[in-house]
Design an enzyme around this catalytic site. Structure first.
Site, PDB file in Angstrom:
ATOM      1  N   ASP A   1       0.846  -1.184   0.000  1.00 34.25           N
ATOM      2  CA  ASP A   1       0.000   0.000   0.000  1.00 34.25           C
ATOM      3  C   ASP A   1       0.888   1.243   0.000  1.00 34.25           C
ATOM      4  OD1 ASP A   1       0.929   0.193   2.588  1.00 34.25           O
ATOM      5  OD2 ASP A   1      -0.950  -0.417   3.510  1.00 34.25           O
TER       6      ASP A   1
ATOM      7  N   ASP B   1      -7.871  -7.488   0.515  1.00 32.15           N
ATOM      8  CA  ASP B   1      -6.955  -7.667   1.643  1.00 32.15           C
ATOM      9  C   ASP B   1      -7.686  -7.230   2.899  1.00 32.15           C
ATOM     10  OD1 ASP B   1      -5.562  -5.012   3.043  1.00 32.15           O
ATOM     11  OD2 ASP B   1      -6.521  -4.602   1.113  1.00 32.15           O
TER      12      ASP B   1
ATOM     13  N   CYS C   1     -12.692 -28.399   7.427  1.00 30.35           N
ATOM     14  CA  CYS C   1     -11.469 -27.643   7.180  1.00 30.35           C
ATOM     15  C   CYS C   1     -10.244 -28.552   7.236  1.00 30.35           C
ATOM     16  CB  CYS C   1     -11.335 -26.522   8.208  1.00 30.35           C
ATOM     17  SG  CYS C   1      -9.865 -25.499   7.984  1.00 30.35           S
TER      18      CYS C   1
ATOM     19  N   CYS D   1      -7.049 -27.401   7.681  1.00 34.01           N
ATOM     20  CA  CYS D   1      -5.895 -26.744   8.307  1.00 34.01           C
ATOM     21  C   CYS D   1      -5.387 -27.545   9.503  1.00 34.01           C
ATOM     22  CB  CYS D   1      -6.277 -25.321   8.747  1.00 34.01           C
ATOM     23  SG  CYS D   1      -7.134 -25.249  10.341  1.00 34.01           S
TER      24      CYS D   1
ATOM     25  N   CYS E   1      -7.629 -27.633  12.698  1.00 37.84           N
ATOM     26  CA  CYS E   1      -8.823 -28.478  12.629  1.00 37.84           C
ATOM     27  C   CYS E   1      -8.478 -29.953  12.481  1.00 37.84           C
ATOM     28  CB  CYS E   1      -9.702 -28.031  11.466  1.00 37.84           C
ATOM     29  SG  CYS E   1     -10.448 -26.406  11.712  1.00 37.84           S
TER      30      CYS E   1
ATOM     31  N   HIS F   1      -5.772 -21.202  10.896  1.00 31.99           N
ATOM     32  CA  HIS F   1      -7.102 -21.645  10.476  1.00 31.99           C
ATOM     33  C   HIS F   1      -7.831 -20.556   9.695  1.00 31.99           C
ATOM     34  CE1 HIS F   1     -11.253 -22.954  10.460  1.00 31.99           C
ATOM     35  NE2 HIS F   1     -11.543 -21.744  10.942  1.00 31.99           N
TER      36      HIS F   1
END
Length: 389
Positions: A96, A270, A308, A310, A313, A339
């Protein structure tokens, strides 16, 4: 359109309604869109290694010009080989311009036509940020996608205030373009401003299109106006924007925001929300949100989200994650951040596939319905004391 840059490529592969499936091509790789960019403010996504971020499916990160110019300085990053090497991230990076942080973090600042003079929130040292200096800093960082310096219009703003702010940003956009060093695989995005006023948004789009950019961001949203107003602004702004360049909605948002904005033709996003929420105990799941600190999770052997993939999880229970947060263990924020980022990338991958299959509205509506279901029913605590009458 005049003065169009061609530093990065954009292929629009498929549309379904206004939803778009594409690819942004940069010197550090391809970004499949719609895309969510994790925020790496100070050359790190908080609580994550770059390998962990890659494992979530992220293909681009966002770095922060304001923070990096103050510490360790853009000159230092350049001397150490650029931001990719410095933080060990070999994929694309968007930076940015620093304008938002100057406005939000610096109590003492003076803005003129030339730029903004401000005091560092770190040590009070004085700095001067102009469009040219912002572009120079981002060049030293070796950012693949550079953002023009703009004034962040506050919300609410009168039409006169919004017009003055937007027109200053358009003049700064031209100066940013003039300062940008064009090179293969590197691009510059202009930022559409104009608050909630259709005529001002249209004027801003026309000014930026005339200057010519590799992509176009929609700024001045997610600043307190609410989702309905944000979607209304997108509804009258997006149709005016050129079709063969990526569109980036800055600072957005919650999963429902992402779905609604993709429905309205946005390609890139974002937001600090998945990482910031992960550090404070909030998990985003397919049925909404979970506060892992709540006592109902203390005895729950189920994962955060059964669908999920990840590590949080797959390997740990809600009870364990609850324990980590209650014990103040740093692993808790790390796992919940992992996660949340994984889930956000799952959302984007699902939307990309839905557009490819021509089923966007069906899939998006089903996702929105699930988000409103609320968490699964709590399980009884087997160790709870039984009341004796």
């Amino acid at each position: 359109m005049t003065g169009t840059t061609t530093g990065i490529g954009f292929d629009l592969l498929k549309t379904d309604g206004r939803a778009r499936r594409g690819q942004v091509k940069t010197a550090h790789g391809v970004i499949n869109t719609p895309a969510f960019m994790p925020v790496g403010t100070a050359a790190t996504v908080k609580a994550m290694t770059t390998d962990a971020v890659k494992s979530t499916g992220a293909e681009i990160l966002l770095g922060n010009t304001y923070h990096l110019m103050l510490r360790p300085t853009a000159e230092r990053v350049a001397q150490l080989g650029g931001l990719h090497r410095f933080m060990n991230w070999d994929k694309p990076i968007l930076t940015d311009s620093g304008g938002f942080q100057v406005m939000s973090l610096s109590d003492l600042r003076t803005m003129t036509e030339e730029g903004v003079t401000f005091k560092s929130h770190l040590d009070g040292s004085k700095h001067h940020l102009t469009p040219e200096r912002s572009i120079q800093i981002q060049h030293m960082l070796d950012s693949n996608i550079t953002m023009c310096l703009d004034e962040c219009t506050p919300f609410p703003a009168t039409e006169a205030q919004a017009a003055s702010s937007m027109r200053l940003s358009m003049r700064w956009a031209k100066r940013s373009k003039d300062a940008f060093v064009e090179r293969p695989g590197y691009g510059l995005f202009g930022i559409v401003q104009g608050s909630v006023y259709p005529d001002l948004r249209a004027e801003s789009v026309a000014a930026l299109t005339d200057i010519g950019f590799d992509g176009y961001a929609i700024g001045g949203l997610a600043v307190g106006e609410g989702q309905e107003t944000m979607f209304t602004v997108l509804d009258f702004t997006e149709p005016l924007m050129v079709k063969d360049r990526p569109r980036y909605l800055m600072g957005v948002g919650r999963p429902s925001d992402l779905i609604g904005a993709v429905r309205r033709g946005v390609d890139m996003f974002d937001c600090v929300m998945p990482t910031r929420s992960g550090r404070t105990g909030q998990a985003f799941v397919r049925r909404g949100t979970i506060n892992i600190r709540n006592a109902r999770h203390a005895h729950d052997d189920r994962p955060l989200d059964a669908e999920c993939g990840c590590p949080a999880c797959q390997n740990h229970s809600r009870a364990y994650l609850h324990h980590l947060f209650k014990a103040g263990e740093m692993l808790g924020p790390m796992l919940l951040t992992w996660h949340n980022l994984h889930y956000y990338q799952d959302v984007m991958a699902t939307l990309r596939q839905a557009i490819e299959d021509g089923r966007f509205e069906e899939v998006a509506s089903a996702m929105e319905a699930r988000l409103n279901e609320g968490d699964v029913e709590a399980v009884p605590d087997p160790l709870a004391k039984v009341k004796v009458s």
